[in-house]
Structure formats: structure tokens, C-alpha cells
Scaffold this active site. Structure first.
Site, PDB file in Angstrom:
ATOM      1  N   ASP A 100       0.843  -1.193   0.000  1.00  0.00           N
ATOM      2  CA  ASP A 100       0.000   0.000   0.000  1.00  0.00           C
ATOM      3  C   ASP A 100       0.880   1.245   0.000  1.00  0.00           C
ATOM      4  O   ASP A 100       2.025   1.227   0.466  1.00  0.00           O
ATOM      5  CB  ASP A 100      -0.968   0.005   1.186  1.00  0.00           C
ATOM      6  CG  ASP A 100      -0.263   0.045   2.535  1.00  0.00           C
ATOM      7  OD1 ASP A 100       0.706  -0.713   2.717  1.00  0.00           O
ATOM      8  OD2 ASP A 100      -0.700   0.826   3.402  1.00  0.00           O
ATOM      9  N   GLU A 151      -0.154  -0.522   5.872  1.00  0.00           N
ATOM     10  CA  GLU A 151       0.963  -0.007   6.656  1.00  0.00           C
ATOM     11  C   GLU A 151       0.944   1.512   6.719  1.00  0.00           C
ATOM     12  O   GLU A 151       1.335   2.109   7.720  1.00  0.00           O
ATOM     13  CB  GLU A 151       2.292  -0.472   6.047  1.00  0.00           C
ATOM     14  CG  GLU A 151       3.499  -0.288   6.960  1.00  0.00           C
ATOM     15  CD  GLU A 151       4.208   1.048   6.820  1.00  0.00           C
ATOM     16  OE1 GLU A 151       5.100   1.351   7.627  1.00  0.00           O
ATOM     17  OE2 GLU A 151       3.866   1.823   5.885  1.00  0.00           O
TER      18      GLU A 151
END
Length: 383
Positions: free
Chosen positions: A72, A137
């Protein structure tokens, strides 16, 4: 089963082309799952609250060498400010450009490529490799690595060591490995007063006075003077607002957000308690009521020098000709989730352009990063 070497540059390009802005998977986890499955890894998608994560394992014996990373990214921002398509994965001028190129799709691509090459050339190797990749994250990180670890514990999976592929080098590739991270704590404070006309002080209680008093106190805190392994803990007010648009009205409440970065002398709970006590004392002085809420928290961790930290340092030296310094600086990472389970070290590329417009990394360094990870595997399993 795939026996072809994996080009980490091409794989990084494919991952950058996936618009996996948190919490969107964008196809990145799917690409990795297919690639690892073809190489003989047993793959498990671990999706929680619309966040996609991956656990892939080759081998069924100990020791287990773990890798961790995330696909991500933060948003690209104003695309008009980019000189390239932020999701194009373009290679030009010897660099690979795009959102996530530095943080940290190149790291994920490099350790996946290194792991596949290792198992292709060592099919009878004792031990296992576990690869964990998360899609959560860059946000609040409650459904990413935390979800993977929950699944691992329920399914009797473990790691003996873990190498996280975050960009760890400030300026020069190979200059630092991370062996610890400061803790991080974000807290929201709300001071409640009494709204009223600013010309009539007997009719209002100003929560701004209480909040500024607290801010002054906070700014002058010396939480500690640092430790052998960490810098001094620090704190900052990152937001103050009232939602008040009138010039002659005292608002009913004032909200602020505080962020602390702390060493092993503190915990999220001890600091939350300290802030709560100080804020309540100040609120009482000003006739206000205060509400304290923890928004996010990550504990400090430190990996003591060991055979594993030496293996990573030696691999960097062998491949790059540079002995890295051990560091605990910077922000937080998902290494904190794995630190309670096993020794954790972080090593990756230079992070200068991460989260910036025109994020990029040198192509040659992606190739070398794969070599470092492969060297770590060779030395760990002593092939």
C-alpha cells in the site's frame, strides 16, 4: 513450479502500476500471490475489513527466515505536479519512477525475487522462508501485519528471524540498517468550556486558555535525555482547532492532537497516563472538563546485536562494499509487530523521495538490493 529468475526491476514496475493507495489492494497482492504460488510457495490470503494481506511459505521445517513488507502507498497528491505518471512505473535516466517506488514496492519486489531464486537453486534446503506482505501499513495499520500475526498464531506459524524491506538509508545505499524503532503515540485532547459572548467573561469559560496552558507545559517537557540505543523522546502538538468562525464568540470546546516519539523508558500506557493527569490538572485550574483519547500507539523495540544482525551487515558489506551503521532513528514501521516474536532487522533502499512528488529509485540499486537479500538467505542457511 517456476524455475525462471525473477527480475526485481520488472516486478517493481508491475507493482507500481497497481494503484494500491491505502486501503486499496489495486492488484498488487494478487500479482505476488500468483508469482509465489508458481514458485512452490504455499500462499494464504488474509483479508480483514477490506484490507488484503498475504502469507506465503516455502518449506515446513525450522528455522524460518521471514520477510515483511507492504504494497500500500500514500496518495499521489496533485498528479499535475508529477513529471511522470505516478502509476506508470516508468524507467528513465537510470531510475524507476512512481508512487511506491521507494516506499516500498522495490523492497517487496527484491525480497520476493531473492526468495524465489533461492528456492529454485536450493530445492532440498532444510528450513523455511515465510513472506508476509500487507496492504495496511501507511494508514492506522490495524488490519495489516497485525491481521497476519493473528492468523499465524492461530495456525501455529512462526518466524525465527524477520527482515523488513523498508527504505532504511538516509543518503547512501547501504549506510544503515535499522535494529529498532522509537515508539509512537497520538492522542486527542478535547477541552470543554462554556460558550459565550467574548465581551462578557463572567458568562463563559474559555477552553482555549486551558489548551494553550497545556501546550506550553507540553512544549517544555523533558521526558528523558535519551538512552544508549535511542535519541531523547520528543513530543509535539500537531493540531489545534475550535471550529469557531465568529470573532466575538468564545467557543464551547477546543481540540488538539499530540504526537510523541519515545524510547524504551516509556510505553504508550505510561505516556497516556501522564498526559491525562497533566491535562486534568490544567482543566481544573481553568474550570474546564477534558477528554483524552488515544488515537494510535506503537511500542518502542530494539533488536540486540546477534548472529542475525551480523548476517545482514555482512551481506550489505559483501554486495555493496560498505559496512552499515546500526540505527534506531526515523518513524515507525511494521517491524514493531514482529519484534515481540523474533529478532527483526530492517534494510532497504534510500528513502529520500518516499511520499514525495516524482518518487523514484535507481534501477541499479533495486538489482543490488535483491543481491543483498539473496546473500542474507545464503549466509543464514549456509548454502
Amino acid at each position: 513450479m517456476s524455475t525462471q529468475p525473477v527480475d526485481p526491476v520488472s516486478l517493481t514496475q508491475r507493482l507500481v502500476q497497481c494503484q494500491s493507495v491505502t486501503p486499496n489492494e489495486g492488484g498488487a497482492i494478487t500479482i505476488l500471490q500468483q508469482l509465489l504460488a508458481e514458485a512452490g510457495f504455499s500462499c494464504q490470503r488474509i483479508d480483514r475489513n477490506d484490507v488484503a494481506n498475504l502469507y506465503a511459505r516455502w518449506g515446513d521445517t525450522s528455522p524460518v527466515f521471514g520477510f515483511n513488507g507492504h504494497t500500500d502507498t500514500v496518495p499521489a497528491g496533485n498528479i499535475q505536479e508529477w513529471s511522470v505518471n505516478p502509476f506508470g512505473g516508468e524507467v528513465k535516466d537510470g531510475k524507476l519512477w512512481g508512487r511506491g517506488a521507494a516506499d516500498m514496492k522495490s523492497g517487496v519486489a527484491s525480497f520476493v525475487a531473492a526468495a524465489i531464486d533461492f528456492v529454485n537453486t536450493n530445492p532440498a534446503q532444510e528450513g523455511s522462508i515465510a513472506i508476509t506482505v500487507t496492504g495496511d501499513e501507511e494508514a492506522i495499520a490495524i488490519d495489516g501485519s497485525a491481521a497476519i500475526i493473528d492468523w499465524m498464531q492461530k495456525n501455529d506459524q512462526h518466524m525465527t528471524v524477520c527482515l523488513v524491506g523498508e527504505p532504511t538509508c538516509p543518503e547512501i545505499f547501504g549506510e544503515e540498517i535499522k535494529v529498532g524503532r522509537r515508539g509512537s503515540l497520538s492522542i486527542r485532547l478535547t477541552m470543554f468550556g462554556v460558550q459565550g459572548h467574548s465581551a462578557y467573561p463572567s458568562r463563559y469559560v474559555n477552553p482555549i486558555n486551558a489548551m494553550t496552558h497545556f501546550g506550553y507545559l507540553l512544549n517544555n517537557w523533558e521526558l528523558d535525555q535519551g538512552t544508549e540505543n535511542f535519541q531523547p523522546s520528543i513530543q509535539a502538538i500537531t493540531r489545534i482547532e475550535t471550529g469557531n468562525s465568529a470573532m466575538n464568540v468564545v467557543p464551547a470546546q477546543c481540540i488538539s492532537t499530540v504526537n510523541l516519539r519515545f524510547n524504551e523508558l516509556h510505553t504508550t500506557q505510561s505516556l497516556t497516563n501522564k498526559i491525562k493527569k497533566e491535562a486534568e490538572d490544567i482543566a481544573k485550574i481553568h474550570g474546564c472538563r477534558v477528554e483524552v483519547k488515544q488515537l494510535s500507539g506503537a511500542e518502542c523495540f530494539y533488536t540486540t546485536p546477534s548472529e542475525f544482525t551480523e548476517i545482514v551487515s555482512r551481506a550489505v558489506k559483501k554486495v555493496l562494499g560498505r559496512t552499515p551503521q546500526s540505527s534506531t532513528s526515523g518513524g515507525t514501521s511494521d517491524a514493531r509487530f514482529f519484534a515481540p516474536l523474533c529478532p527483526v532487522v530492517e534494510f532497504g533502499l534510500v528513502g529520500k523521495t518516499m511520499h514525495q512528488v516524482d518518487e523514484h529509485v535507481p534501477v541499479e540499486e533495486i538489482v543490488k538490493l535483491k543481491e543483498v537479500y539473496r546473500q542474507c538467505l545464503d549466509d543464514y542457511f549456509q548454502t
